[in-house]
Motif scaffolding. Structure first.
Motif, PDB file in Angstrom:
ATOM      1  N   ALA A  68      -5.793 -21.925 -21.329  1.00  0.00           N
ATOM      2  CA  ALA A  68      -5.812 -23.363 -21.070  1.00  0.00           C
ATOM      3  C   ALA A  68      -4.386 -23.874 -21.011  1.00  0.00           C
ATOM      4  CB  ALA A  68      -6.578 -24.103 -22.166  1.00  0.00           C
ATOM      5  N   THR A  69      -4.183 -24.885 -20.191  1.00  0.00           N
ATOM      6  CA  THR A  69      -2.924 -25.616 -20.147  1.00  0.00           C
ATOM      7  C   THR A  69      -3.256 -27.063 -20.472  1.00  0.00           C
ATOM      8  OG1 THR A  69      -2.140 -24.186 -18.369  1.00  0.00           O
ATOM      9  CG2 THR A  69      -0.925 -26.226 -18.727  1.00  0.00           C
ATOM     10  N   PHE A  70      -2.439 -27.674 -21.315  1.00  0.00           N
ATOM     11  CA  PHE A  70      -2.697 -29.064 -21.660  1.00  0.00           C
ATOM     12  C   PHE A  70      -1.382 -29.779 -21.923  1.00  0.00           C
ATOM     13  CE2 PHE A  70      -3.061 -26.445 -25.384  1.00  0.00           C
ATOM     14  CZ  PHE A  70      -2.487 -27.155 -26.427  1.00  0.00           C
ATOM     15  N   HIS A  71      -1.444 -31.092 -21.913  1.00  0.00           N
ATOM     16  CA  HIS A  71      -0.267 -31.903 -22.194  1.00  0.00           C
ATOM     17  C   HIS A  71       0.150 -31.674 -23.642  1.00  0.00           C
ATOM     18  CE1 HIS A  71      -0.191 -34.024 -18.404  1.00  0.00           C
ATOM     19  NE2 HIS A  71      -1.509 -34.175 -18.500  1.00  0.00           N
ATOM     20  N   TYR A  72       1.446 -31.580 -23.846  1.00  0.00           N
ATOM     21  CA  TYR A  72       2.015 -31.342 -25.169  1.00  0.00           C
ATOM     22  C   TYR A  72       2.082 -32.676 -25.914  1.00  0.00           C
ATOM     23  CZ  TYR A  72       5.417 -29.521 -28.588  1.00  0.00           C
ATOM     24  OH  TYR A  72       6.064 -29.131 -29.733  1.00  0.00           O
ATOM     25  N   ASN A  73       0.913 -33.140 -26.382  1.00  0.00           N
ATOM     26  CA  ASN A  73       0.869 -34.416 -27.097  1.00  0.00           C
ATOM     27  C   ASN A  73      -0.211 -34.435 -28.181  1.00  0.00           C
ATOM     28  OD1 ASN A  73      -1.434 -34.627 -25.545  1.00  0.00           O
ATOM     29  ND2 ASN A  73      -0.829 -36.496 -24.485  1.00  0.00           N
ATOM     30  N   LYS A 125       8.765 -27.497 -28.585  1.00  0.00           N
ATOM     31  CA  LYS A 125       9.138 -27.411 -27.176  1.00  0.00           C
ATOM     32  C   LYS A 125       9.903 -28.661 -26.762  1.00  0.00           C
ATOM     33  CE  LYS A 125       7.067 -26.576 -22.662  1.00  0.00           C
ATOM     34  NZ  LYS A 125       5.896 -26.149 -21.941  1.00  0.00           N
ATOM     35  N   PHE A 126      10.846 -28.504 -25.868  1.00  0.00           N
ATOM     36  CA  PHE A 126      11.430 -29.615 -25.133  1.00  0.00           C
ATOM     37  C   PHE A 126      11.966 -29.093 -23.818  1.00  0.00           C
ATOM     38  CE2 PHE A 126      15.195 -28.205 -27.470  1.00  0.00           C
ATOM     39  CZ  PHE A 126      16.171 -28.207 -26.493  1.00  0.00           C
ATOM     40  N   ASN A 127      12.262 -30.021 -22.883  1.00  0.00           N
ATOM     41  CA  ASN A 127      12.808 -29.654 -21.588  1.00  0.00           C
ATOM     42  C   ASN A 127      13.633 -30.840 -21.094  1.00  0.00           C
ATOM     43  OD1 ASN A 127      13.352 -29.120 -18.905  1.00  0.00           O
ATOM     44  ND2 ASN A 127      11.299 -28.331 -18.458  1.00  0.00           N
ATOM     45  N   TYR A 132       7.449 -33.990 -17.819  1.00  0.00           N
ATOM     46  CA  TYR A 132       6.554 -34.109 -18.962  1.00  0.00           C
ATOM     47  C   TYR A 132       6.399 -32.729 -19.574  1.00  0.00           C
ATOM     48  CZ  TYR A 132       2.922 -32.295 -15.834  1.00  0.00           C
ATOM     49  OH  TYR A 132       2.199 -31.526 -14.965  1.00  0.00           O
ATOM     50  N   LEU A 133       5.929 -32.700 -20.816  1.00  0.00           N
ATOM     51  CA  LEU A 133       5.744 -31.428 -21.506  1.00  0.00           C
ATOM     52  C   LEU A 133       4.283 -31.007 -21.446  1.00  0.00           C
ATOM     53  CD1 LEU A 133       7.937 -31.916 -24.697  1.00  0.00           C
ATOM     54  CD2 LEU A 133       8.486 -30.613 -22.639  1.00  0.00           C
ATOM     55  N   ASP A 134       4.071 -29.740 -21.171  1.00  0.00           N
ATOM     56  CA  ASP A 134       2.736 -29.159 -21.252  1.00  0.00           C
ATOM     57  C   ASP A 134       2.850 -27.848 -22.005  1.00  0.00           C
ATOM     58  OD1 ASP A 134       3.804 -27.363 -19.420  1.00  0.00           O
ATOM     59  OD2 ASP A 134       2.418 -27.829 -17.825  1.00  0.00           O
ATOM     60  N   GLU A 135       1.730 -27.286 -22.341  1.00  0.00           N
ATOM     61  CA  GLU A 135       1.721 -25.996 -23.040  1.00  0.00           C
ATOM     62  C   GLU A 135       0.489 -25.208 -22.657  1.00  0.00           C
ATOM     63  OE1 GLU A 135       1.184 -26.113 -27.385  1.00  0.00           O
ATOM     64  OE2 GLU A 135       0.772 -28.238 -27.163  1.00  0.00           O
TER      65      GLU A 135
END
Length: 157
Positions: A68-73, A125-127, A132-135
């Motif tokens: 799964a990929t989801f927003h890092y929030n 994580k950061f970029n 936006y960040l996802d994971e």
């Protein structure tokens, strides 16, 4: 035989889905999800057959895996892994995925992935150059059910 073809409107929209995760009795609307894919893979044994130069294959079980990929929030899954790190308690959870495009004659399908278990999770994580960040995470599951199936499209049978 008639040449019946599928109507374009009967495809199922990739975006019109719902996803719920139940962890330790708490049900979460996993609206942070960007994508999820779960697979059932049969495990097979090669079988020698007298009189053939090749071997046959016999199903001997199955394995459930997913990603799964989801927003890092959300910290929900990090909390699951933190519990495992701190006290060795491995947490299993269920995921329900509903595909429902009201335009499609296929209707709805609901899949329940039972006893999911995380393989890994991003802890931090950061970029500095990102939007936006996802994971992503991978998981296994022990069982699955399909309480609601897609309808047969006209012309399939």
């Amino acid at each position: 035989m008639s040449n019946i073809i599928m109507k374009g409107k009967d495809t199922v929209s990739a975006r019109l889905a719902e996803c719920y995760v139940t962890i330790e009795g708490n049900r979460y609307n996993f609206m942070q999800a960007i994508d999820l894919e779960a697979k059932m893979e049969k495990t097979k044994t090669e079988v020698p057959i007298l009189g053939k130069t090749g071997k046959g294959n016999k199903a001997a079980g199955w394995k459930g895996t997913g990603s799964a990929t989801f927003h890092y929030n959300t910290s929900i899954f990090r909390k699951v892994m933190k519990k495992y790190k701190e006290n060795g308690k491995d947490i299993y959870f269920d995921i329900v995925v509903v595909n429902d495009d009201p335009t499609s004659a296929a209707g709805s399908q609901t899949i329940t992935l039972i006893d999911c278990n995380l393989d890994n999770i991003i802890i931090a994580k950061f970029n500095a150059d990102g939007e936006y960040l996802d994971e992503k995470f991978e998981f296994t599951f022990e069982d699955w059910d399909m309480p609601e199936e897609f309808d047969m499209l006209d012309g399939m049978m």
